[in-house]
Design a protein around this motif. Structure first.
Motif, PDB file in Angstrom:
ATOM      1  N   SER A   4     -22.920  39.188  -2.919  1.00 29.41           N
ATOM      2  CA  SER A   4     -22.604  40.594  -3.179  1.00 29.41           C
ATOM      3  C   SER A   4     -22.502  40.899  -4.664  1.00 29.41           C
ATOM      4  N   ALA A  13     -22.025  46.754   0.887  1.00 29.31           N
ATOM      5  CA  ALA A  13     -22.656  46.594   2.199  1.00 29.31           C
ATOM      6  C   ALA A  13     -22.917  45.119   2.515  1.00 29.31           C
ATOM      7  N   ALA A  14     -23.079  44.296   1.492  1.00 29.69           N
ATOM      8  CA  ALA A  14     -23.269  42.857   1.720  1.00 29.69           C
ATOM      9  C   ALA A  14     -22.051  42.264   2.426  1.00 29.69           C
ATOM     10  N   THR A  72     -28.620  46.824   2.956  1.00 32.69           N
ATOM     11  CA  THR A  72     -27.896  46.091   1.921  1.00 32.69           C
ATOM     12  C   THR A  72     -28.714  45.935   0.653  1.00 32.69           C
TER      13      THR A  72
END
Length: 92
Positions: free
Chosen positions: A22, A35-36, A79
């Motif tokens: 991330s 979103a990761a 992502t």
């Protein structure tokens, strides 16, 4: 046939890779960057690893961040980066 133990380890490993990536997949959009962690959470849940899933959930975007980027819980976003997973937004 793949054993459940192998699947559990595999999903946990993928979750770890997503979680650790991330920081390297920064776009400047805090919601997309986080979103990761949602993708990692999903993998941890498949693995049945609730402790790591909760660590990932603590990094989800806040409601304030979603508001600033015109997003809301339930929106589906990608992502980006090498992960390339579509995830449903949720807040921490």
């Amino acid at each position: 046939m793949i054993s459940n133990k192998t699947l559990t380890k595999s999903y946990s490993l993928i979750g770890d890779l997503y979680f650790q990536s991330s920081g390297t997949c920064s776009t400047g959009n805090k919601v997309q960057d986080r979103a990761a962690y949602i993708a990692a959470y999903n993998m941890y849940m498949k693995a049945g690893n609730s402790a790591k899933a909760q660590e990932a959930k603590a990094q989800f975007p806040s409601m304030e961040e979603m508001f600033l980027y015109n997003q809301k819980p339930g929106d589906v976003i990608n992502t980006g980066c090498w992960i390339g997973e579509s995830v449903k937004l949720d807040k921490r």
